[in-house]
Motif scaffolding. Structure first.
Motif, PDB file in Angstrom:
ATOM      1  N   ARG A 238     -58.845  67.217  -8.190  1.00  0.00           N
ATOM      2  CA  ARG A 238     -58.639  66.702  -9.534  1.00  0.00           C
ATOM      3  C   ARG A 238     -57.839  65.396  -9.487  1.00  0.00           C
ATOM      4  N   LEU A 239     -58.152  64.513 -10.415  1.00  0.00           N
ATOM      5  CA  LEU A 239     -57.458  63.229 -10.509  1.00  0.00           C
ATOM      6  C   LEU A 239     -56.405  63.327 -11.613  1.00  0.00           C
ATOM      7  N   PRO A 240     -55.131  63.281 -11.260  1.00  0.00           N
ATOM      8  CA  PRO A 240     -54.089  63.381 -12.291  1.00  0.00           C
ATOM      9  C   PRO A 240     -54.043  62.116 -13.150  1.00  0.00           C
ATOM     10  N   VAL A 241     -53.823  62.324 -14.453  1.00  0.00           N
ATOM     11  CA  VAL A 241     -53.584  61.203 -15.373  1.00  0.00           C
ATOM     12  C   VAL A 241     -52.331  61.571 -16.169  1.00  0.00           C
ATOM     13  N   PRO A 242     -51.157  61.282 -15.614  1.00  0.00           N
ATOM     14  CA  PRO A 242     -49.917  61.653 -16.299  1.00  0.00           C
ATOM     15  C   PRO A 242     -49.782  60.949 -17.649  1.00  0.00           C
TER      16      PRO A 242
END
Length: 275
Positions: A238-242
């Motif tokens: 998964r690609l985190p997008v904070p």
């Protein structure tokens, strides 16, 4: 409501970009054509009705489906869920025959998960080739962190699609596909490469990552089942997008008449990736 941007190169029409919420959940480019007028995109094909030409589509943003069709559920498989989001057109910042700038809200359940700034530009190359320069930035303007996933991150090996995606026309023979060193779907799928070429009956597409971050994303490739190429945001994790963060990607696609060989494709890729 329908919003349309018509694209041209050297006075010749080469693409139509449409946002029609009554017809689909996201804007897309179709038809896109070579300078000679050969179509190189397909819209709502029978094998995958949710494939919409060339677009930005993601199957899992915080559990919401911005791709279309069924959602892959771990230990269950593809499942019809009421979890679909919409890329809502918020406005044009610029709209000219050679490109446009658009603002979009990625919304689900009445909440904006991501705000997108999208830029599309037509680049003239030669008498037989032009390029489509597409960049997008996805910003999490909310207070909670979120992440982007794919069927692969949800348990389906090899299905890491999501991000920039191009559905090409299905022809009697499967298209050729190659990178600078590899040939064939099995060899190039799931691998990184500075560029990747797809060649059909009288046409060629050369996809080039135009930033270091984009070039780190593996290619998602299908030729046997259907002709499609994507740049994977979440190929295997998964690609985190904070909260407050922005994900930026840029793909330049050369659209050429005829079947390009490896050297010619590489030359075009070098030219557009450094422009």
């Amino acid at each position: 409501m329908t919003n349309t941007a018509l694209l041209s190169c050297a006075g010749r029409p080469v693409g139509r970009y449409t946002y029609a919420p009554e017809q689909g959940p996201r804007p897309y480019l179709h038809p896109v054509t070579t300078l000679a007028g050969t179509p190189v995109t397909e819209e709502r094909p029978a094998d995958h009705p949710h494939h919409l030409g060339a677009c930005v589509a993601v199957p899992d943003v915080a559990g919401y489906n911005f791709w279309g069709g069924r959602t892959f559920v771990r230990d269950q498989g593809p499942t019809a869920l009421d979890n679909h989001g919409t890329q809502r057109h918020l406005g044009w910042k610029l709209r000219d025959p050679d490109g446009f700038v658009q603002e979009l809200g990625w919304e689900a359940d009445g909440t904006e998960l991501l705000r997108e700034h999208r830029t599309v530009a037509v680049v003239a190359l030669t008498d037989t080739a032009w390029a489509l320069d597409l960049s997008f930035s996805l910003t999490n303007r909310g207070e909670r962190d979120l992440s982007i996933g794919s069927p692969a991150t949800n348990g389906r090996p090899g299905a890491g699609y999501g991000g920039f995606f191009w559905r090409a026309p299905k022809e009697p023979a499967a298209p050729g596909v190659f990178t600078g060193t590899l040939d064939g779907e099995q060899a190039v799928h799931g691998r990184t490469a500075d560029w990747l070429a797809l060649t059909g009956d009288g046409w060629s597409l050369v996809f080039a990552g135009a930033t270091e971050e984009t070039r780190r994303d593996p290619w998602f490739v299908r030729t046997t089942e259907y002709p499609g190429v994507g740049s994977s945001l979440a190929a295997d994790r998964r690609l985190p997008v904070p909260a407050g963060a922005t994900v930026v990607r840029r793909i330049v696609t050369v659209v050429a008449d005829g079947r390009l060989d490896r050297d010619t494709a590489a030359a075009y890729a070098r030219k557009v990736a450094t422009a």
